[in-house]
Design a protein around this motif. Structure first.
Motif, mmCIF file in Angstrom:
data_model
loop_
_atom_site.group_PDB
_atom_site.id
_atom_site.type_symbol
_atom_site.label_atom_id
_atom_site.label_comp_id
_atom_site.label_asym_id
_atom_site.label_seq_id
_atom_site.Cartn_x
_atom_site.Cartn_y
_atom_site.Cartn_z
ATOM 1 N N GLY A 110 0.884 -1.089 0.003
ATOM 2 C CA GLY A 110 -0.005 -0.134 0.014
ATOM 3 C C GLY A 110 0.867 1.348 0.082
ATOM 4 N N ALA A 111 0.336 2.274 0.726
ATOM 5 C CA ALA A 111 1.036 3.515 0.728
ATOM 6 C C ALA A 111 1.299 3.801 2.370
ATOM 7 C CB ALA A 111 0.143 4.410 0.191
ATOM 8 N N CYS A 112 2.477 4.417 2.491
ATOM 9 C CA CYS A 112 3.130 4.702 4.097
ATOM 10 C C CYS A 112 3.455 6.220 4.167
ATOM 11 C CB CYS A 112 3.905 3.865 4.178
ATOM 12 S SG CYS A 112 4.716 3.856 5.957
ATOM 13 N N VAL A 113 3.278 6.772 5.080
ATOM 14 C CA VAL A 113 3.887 8.061 5.594
ATOM 15 C C VAL A 113 4.397 7.831 7.096
ATOM 16 C CG1 VAL A 113 1.655 9.035 6.673
ATOM 17 C CG2 VAL A 113 3.408 10.565 5.668
ATOM 18 N N CYS A 114 5.616 8.400 7.469
ATOM 19 C CA CYS A 114 6.018 8.590 8.500
ATOM 20 C C CYS A 114 6.104 9.965 9.123
ATOM 21 C CB CYS A 114 7.667 8.079 8.614
ATOM 22 S SG CYS A 114 8.573 8.369 10.165
ATOM 23 N N TYR A 115 5.532 10.076 10.387
ATOM 24 C CA TYR A 115 5.744 11.635 11.216
ATOM 25 C C TYR A 115 6.511 11.266 12.390
ATOM 26 C CZ TYR A 115 1.685 12.814 8.234
ATOM 27 O OH TYR A 115 0.860 13.089 7.298
ATOM 28 N N ARG A 116 7.746 12.303 12.383
ATOM 29 C CA ARG A 116 8.283 12.356 13.534
ATOM 30 C C ARG A 116 7.578 13.166 14.659
ATOM 31 N NH1 ARG A 116 12.212 8.799 13.041
ATOM 32 N NH2 ARG A 116 13.175 8.867 11.311
ATOM 33 N N THR A 117 7.667 12.451 15.791
ATOM 34 C CA THR A 117 6.626 12.885 16.839
ATOM 35 C C THR A 117 7.748 13.281 18.173
ATOM 36 O OG1 THR A 117 6.558 10.581 17.664
ATOM 37 C CG2 THR A 117 4.873 11.452 16.154
ATOM 38 N N GLY A 118 8.819 12.588 18.455
ATOM 39 C CA GLY A 118 9.699 12.986 19.419
ATOM 40 C C GLY A 118 9.480 12.379 20.695
ATOM 41 N N SER A 119 8.206 11.851 20.730
ATOM 42 C CA SER A 119 7.898 11.044 22.057
ATOM 43 C C SER A 119 6.873 9.999 21.761
ATOM 44 C CB SER A 119 7.589 11.945 23.070
ATOM 45 O OG SER A 119 6.286 12.467 22.861
ATOM 46 N N ALA B 146 8.462 8.361 16.458
ATOM 47 C CA ALA B 146 7.843 8.310 15.239
ATOM 48 C C ALA B 146 6.726 7.405 15.036
ATOM 49 C CB ALA B 146 9.021 8.000 14.001
ATOM 50 N N VAL B 147 5.931 7.597 14.184
ATOM 51 C CA VAL B 147 4.617 7.087 13.814
ATOM 52 C C VAL B 147 4.674 6.824 12.398
ATOM 53 C CG1 VAL B 147 2.153 6.956 13.940
ATOM 54 C CG2 VAL B 147 3.350 7.996 15.723
ATOM 55 N N PHE B 148 4.636 5.549 12.114
ATOM 56 C CA PHE B 148 4.182 4.984 10.836
ATOM 57 C C PHE B 148 2.951 4.878 10.519
ATOM 58 C CE2 PHE B 148 8.532 4.593 11.692
ATOM 59 C CZ PHE B 148 9.415 4.770 10.471
ATOM 60 N N VAL B 149 2.313 5.224 9.348
ATOM 61 C CA VAL B 149 0.662 5.142 8.822
ATOM 62 C C VAL B 149 0.848 4.394 7.494
ATOM 63 C CG1 VAL B 149 -1.659 6.037 9.042
ATOM 64 C CG2 VAL B 149 0.317 7.079 10.427
#
Length: 241
Positions: free
Chosen positions: A26-35, A65-68
């Protein structure tokens, strides 16, 4: 469902999805969250969005980080839909409201490919596929037309946590550069990476490789054990599919 299906290229050309990357599942995005707390906040906000009732998306929370990941996965179809685009756009907007920054360079996908000799009987070819299906509890992943060889066989972890498996039918003709050659390993690894990551990693691996065939968007390298790695750049123009 049929009218809702789209090509991968349509997903990645949609408004606001420039930080999303193609994966084999599928498709993926990563967001840097820091905690971890900030990651949990994002996951909770995504869970409250309309369209998540049917099990989409997959959310992987890490300490920083969170990967969606988004994919529509049924018995008849494994790919992306218009509903996936709408959900991805909502997720992007949610992350922006939480002042989170996407990191496309962190998205990497791996797939294991087994080569099936076309000189083998159909029963022998089927036995290889069925062995891995049974051993891993994987399911068929019917692919969409613009992703790889439509005749190839794909198996996927129903929970989409493990590495997907592909099966390529190739000729054993030694004059066929895409088929089996003497010493070839029957297992190939395929990886999808953004260009800023792929290029330096390919250059670093070259010093240890038996064979190198560089190209864009696909490069092929083989190690000293004759195992081939195919690297596909996911953010090369016209190649996010």
């Amino acid at each position: 469902m049929t009218d809702d299906r789209i090509e991968y290229s349509e997903f990645f050309s949609a408004t606001g999805l420039q930080d999303w990357r193609s994966e084999y599942t599928g498709a993926c995005v990563c967001y840097r969250t820091g905690s971890l707390a900030a990651g949990a906040e994002l996951a909770q906000a995504i869970a409250a969005l309309p369209g998540t009732e049917d099990g989409r998306p997959d959310i992987d929370i890490r300490s920083d980080a969170v990967f969606v990941r988004i994919i529509t996965f049924t018995d008849e179809y494994s790919g992306l839909t218009k509903r996936d685009v709408e959900l991805a756009q909502q997720i992007t907007a949610t992350a922006q409201r939480l002042n989170l920054t996407a990191d496309p360079s962190a998205v990497q996908a791996l797939k294991v490919n087994f080569l099936l000799d076309t000189d083998w009987s159909s029963d022998d070819q089927k036995a290889v596929v069925e062995f891995w299906r049974a051993a891993l509890g994987y399911r068929d992943a019917p692919r969409h037309s613009d992703v790889g060889d439509p005749a190839a066989i794909e198996l996927i972890d129903p929970k989409r946590r493990q590495v997907p498996i592909g099966f390529e039918r190739v000729s054993a003709d030694l004059d066929n550069p895409d088929g089996f050659c003497a010493g070839d390993h029957p297992v190939h690894l395929h990886v999808q990476q953004p260009m800023e990551v792929a290029v330096p990693r390919i250059e670093a691996a070259e010093d240890w490789a038996r064979d190198v065939d560089e190209g864009i968007p696909n490069s092929r390298l083989a190690d000293r054990n004759y195992v081939t790695l195919v690297v596909t750049i996911t953010d090369f123009p016209e190649q996010n599919s």
